[in-house]
Design a protein around this motif. Sequence first.
Motif, PDB file in Angstrom:
ATOM      1  N   SER A 397       0.831  -1.205   0.000  1.00 45.84           N
ATOM      2  CA  SER A 397       0.000   0.000   0.000  1.00 45.84           C
ATOM      3  C   SER A 397       0.865   1.253   0.000  1.00 45.84           C
ATOM      4  O   SER A 397       1.900   1.330   0.655  1.00 45.84           O
ATOM      5  N   LEU A 398       0.414   2.246  -0.746  1.00 45.11           N
ATOM      6  CA  LEU A 398       1.082   3.539  -0.785  1.00 45.11           C
ATOM      7  C   LEU A 398       0.159   4.636  -0.257  1.00 45.11           C
ATOM      8  O   LEU A 398       0.329   5.812  -0.567  1.00 45.11           O
ATOM      9  N   ASP A 399      -0.822   4.213   0.540  1.00 43.91           N
ATOM     10  CA  ASP A 399      -1.808   5.160   1.061  1.00 43.91           C
ATOM     11  C   ASP A 399      -1.182   6.241   1.939  1.00 43.91           C
ATOM     12  O   ASP A 399      -1.731   7.329   2.082  1.00 43.91           O
ATOM     13  N   ASP A 400      -0.042   5.909   2.557  1.00 38.60           N
ATOM     14  CA  ASP A 400       0.592   6.870   3.463  1.00 38.60           C
ATOM     15  C   ASP A 400       1.508   7.842   2.724  1.00 38.60           C
ATOM     16  O   ASP A 400       2.108   8.726   3.350  1.00 38.60           O
ATOM     17  N   ARG A 401       1.620   7.717   1.418  1.00 41.04           N
ATOM     18  CA  ARG A 401       2.481   8.604   0.645  1.00 41.04           C
ATOM     19  C   ARG A 401       1.712   9.859   0.259  1.00 41.04           C
ATOM     20  O   ARG A 401       0.667   9.792  -0.398  1.00 41.04           O
ATOM     21  N   LYS A 402       2.238  11.001   0.641  1.00 39.44           N
ATOM     22  CA  LYS A 402       1.528  12.267   0.453  1.00 39.44           C
ATOM     23  C   LYS A 402       1.443  12.677  -1.011  1.00 39.44           C
ATOM     24  O   LYS A 402       0.366  12.981  -1.533  1.00 39.44           O
ATOM     25  N   LEU A 403       2.574  12.710  -1.699  1.00 36.03           N
ATOM     26  CA  LEU A 403       2.615  13.289  -3.042  1.00 36.03           C
ATOM     27  C   LEU A 403       1.873  12.451  -4.075  1.00 36.03           C
ATOM     28  O   LEU A 403       1.088  12.982  -4.860  1.00 36.03           O
ATOM     29  N   ILE A 404       2.122  11.139  -4.083  1.00 31.47           N
ATOM     30  CA  ILE A 404       1.532  10.326  -5.144  1.00 31.47           C
ATOM     31  C   ILE A 404       0.026  10.146  -4.983  1.00 31.47           C
ATOM     32  O   ILE A 404      -0.642   9.690  -5.907  1.00 31.47           O
ATOM     33  N   ASN A 405      -0.504  10.510  -3.825  1.00 32.06           N
ATOM     34  CA  ASN A 405      -1.948  10.423  -3.627  1.00 32.06           C
ATOM     35  C   ASN A 405      -2.649  11.750  -3.908  1.00 32.06           C
ATOM     36  O   ASN A 405      -3.854  11.868  -3.731  1.00 32.06           O
ATOM     37  N   MET A 406      -1.889  12.750  -4.351  1.00 28.77           N
ATOM     38  CA  MET A 406      -2.491  14.020  -4.765  1.00 28.77           C
ATOM     39  C   MET A 406      -3.059  13.895  -6.185  1.00 28.77           C
ATOM     40  O   MET A 406      -2.643  13.038  -6.955  1.00 28.77           O
ATOM     41  N   SER A 407      -3.971  14.789  -6.526  1.00 25.91           N
ATOM     42  CA  SER A 407      -4.399  14.878  -7.915  1.00 25.91           C
ATOM     43  C   SER A 407      -3.241  15.462  -8.713  1.00 25.91           C
ATOM     44  O   SER A 407      -2.308  16.057  -8.149  1.00 25.91           O
ATOM     45  N   VAL A 408      -3.291  15.300 -10.024  1.00 24.53           N
ATOM     46  CA  VAL A 408      -2.224  15.845 -10.865  1.00 24.53           C
ATOM     47  C   VAL A 408      -2.087  17.350 -10.645  1.00 24.53           C
ATOM     48  O   VAL A 408      -0.987  17.884 -10.473  1.00 24.53           O
ATOM     49  N   LYS A 409      -3.221  18.043 -10.606  1.00 25.91           N
ATOM     50  CA  LYS A 409      -3.196  19.504 -10.421  1.00 25.91           C
ATOM     51  C   LYS A 409      -2.587  19.876  -9.077  1.00 25.91           C
ATOM     52  O   LYS A 409      -1.738  20.778  -8.990  1.00 25.91           O
TER      53      LYS A 409
END
Length: 613
Positions: A397-409
């Motif tokens: 799981s990468l749920d704890d990763r801040k950047l990659i869980n952002m929208s592209v914008k």
Amino acid sequence: MAKKLVECVPNFSEGRNKKVINAIVDAIKSAEGVEVLDVDPGYDTNRTVVTFIGEPDAVVEGAFRGIKKASELIDMSKHHGEHPRMGATDVCPFVPVNNITVEECVELAHKLAKRVGEELKIPVYLYEYAAQKPERKNLANIRKGEYEGLAEKLKDPEWKPDYGPAEFNPKSGATVIGVREFLIAYNITLNTREKLYATDIALEIREKGRPKRTGNIKPFYTYGNIVKHKEGEFYCGNCDFVAKTQEELFEHCEKEHNYDLKAIYKEHGIDYTNLVGKPSIKAGKFKFCKAIGWYVDEYKRAQISINLTNYKVTPPHIVLEEVRKLAAERGLTVTGSEVVGLIPFEALYQAGVYYLKKQGKSAGVPLDDVLKTAVYSMGLNDVSKFDIKEKVLGYPSLDDRKLINMSVKDLIDEVSRATPAPGGGSVSALASALGAALSSMVAGLTISKKKYLKVKDLMAEIGEEAQKIKDELVRGIDDDTDAFNEYFVALKMPKNTEEEKKAREKAMLEGLKKAISVPLKTAENSLKAIEVAIKVAENGNINSVTDAGVGGEVAYAGLRGAILNVLINLPGIEDKEFVNEMKKKCDSLLNNGQNLVEKLRKVVEEKIKQLEK
């Protein structure tokens, strides 16, 4: 150094009373340092499987508290259920997970068994790797006779418990504690209520097999007549061979069928030294597979209940496909299957890959797509909900990763702010991840075309490789920012005393080396992304060749960007040998990358010319 992690999977003889189940689970949770991963109650089996994990001492404490609470709340004299059992806590295995050996887990089993026997006065048997006698290695052998036969069993000196009193405990029964490899508890559901039908299939697939029969064996093998050995005529259970002696039969089974017939007779409790008048045994289809048939009133269907003790040799999806075949031969249908407890990530992932390839599709798709394919293909939502994130042990799981869980914008906006991170390192990883993703896309678009049948296998392999590279690069997006933040924290450490200065310098050096290692890894993965772009450009769907070209170009940009992030951090390091080594690596990566991207450009240009003709 990584923490020692142990998994514990106690099975409690209560699957209906939620208050009792919750109390037992709460007792386990009360041990500091344990994490309960799964609680799986079964109404008809009247049994709950709890899975929890933690460091060794914490897990032993959690297990003891759970066993103690079960002994207080469960009365075995009133227990009824479909599953074989002999105690309130029927079985409690330890499973080595991380940085711990089987031998260390065996010590934990002894520690827990001793305490349960002495403090709770419950007879305890040790099994699998912790077994003290060969006949106690197999759980089914220990549990033979179940709770109802336990009082007589305890009178037999051969069945004196390993720990605890050799006296019948009518309320708690006995408990089996041990160490095993990861076990997948897996049930396959049939479109029938007939337990006998499920049993007929279960006997076919389990390793220990069944007595050989002749005559009326189709569609149900159970209805045939048992074949028994005669003096001078010893029958192979898996072919038509007839041996003149027992030894000749044993040798035949070992050489022709690759199984130990003596061991199988032991499993059946039959004396193999005198087989005259004893049944010929037909070995089952799968090693490391135990199976029984039962009827589950909650589902109004029969199931084949399976324990897979080595999923790397016998994976669940292969067993499922064989059961589907055996069911069809008997006029039955498999409606789905269920995992009791947890399933290792690798087991489910390989199932997804298997079914995608069976469908003629590439497994080079996002990880969750592969896992969902397995879930749908195996019917894992048939009788109970299957949540991938909850049921898969080791799910990345990468749920704890801040950047990659952002929208592209949002990510672009975050990069544009006047903060040093996320910066060029994270953007480089993102660029190269997009490049690898494009290569995977082209591979997938090639596999579906008849024109490219000759390269189908190659494209499937490339697609999977590209996905792995992409996933590594995606992790690098946050890793790079995290590494910079760690260095920034070290930079702000106090420096008032000599000790504080030394601590700060050490932390800064470690932070710098990490800030170098992350973009260096990004650069290495970026080079791999260019390599796969060339492969798909050369062999893939010509109409998507520019996608392969774009993939390689952005991966090259990512490589160059990652190298810049390595070089900018080198001046802060006094270790000249380390600095020189890093510079050499960077030069090599850049040279290789430049050569590869030039090769890619030529391939793409040539393919475009072909389209113009």
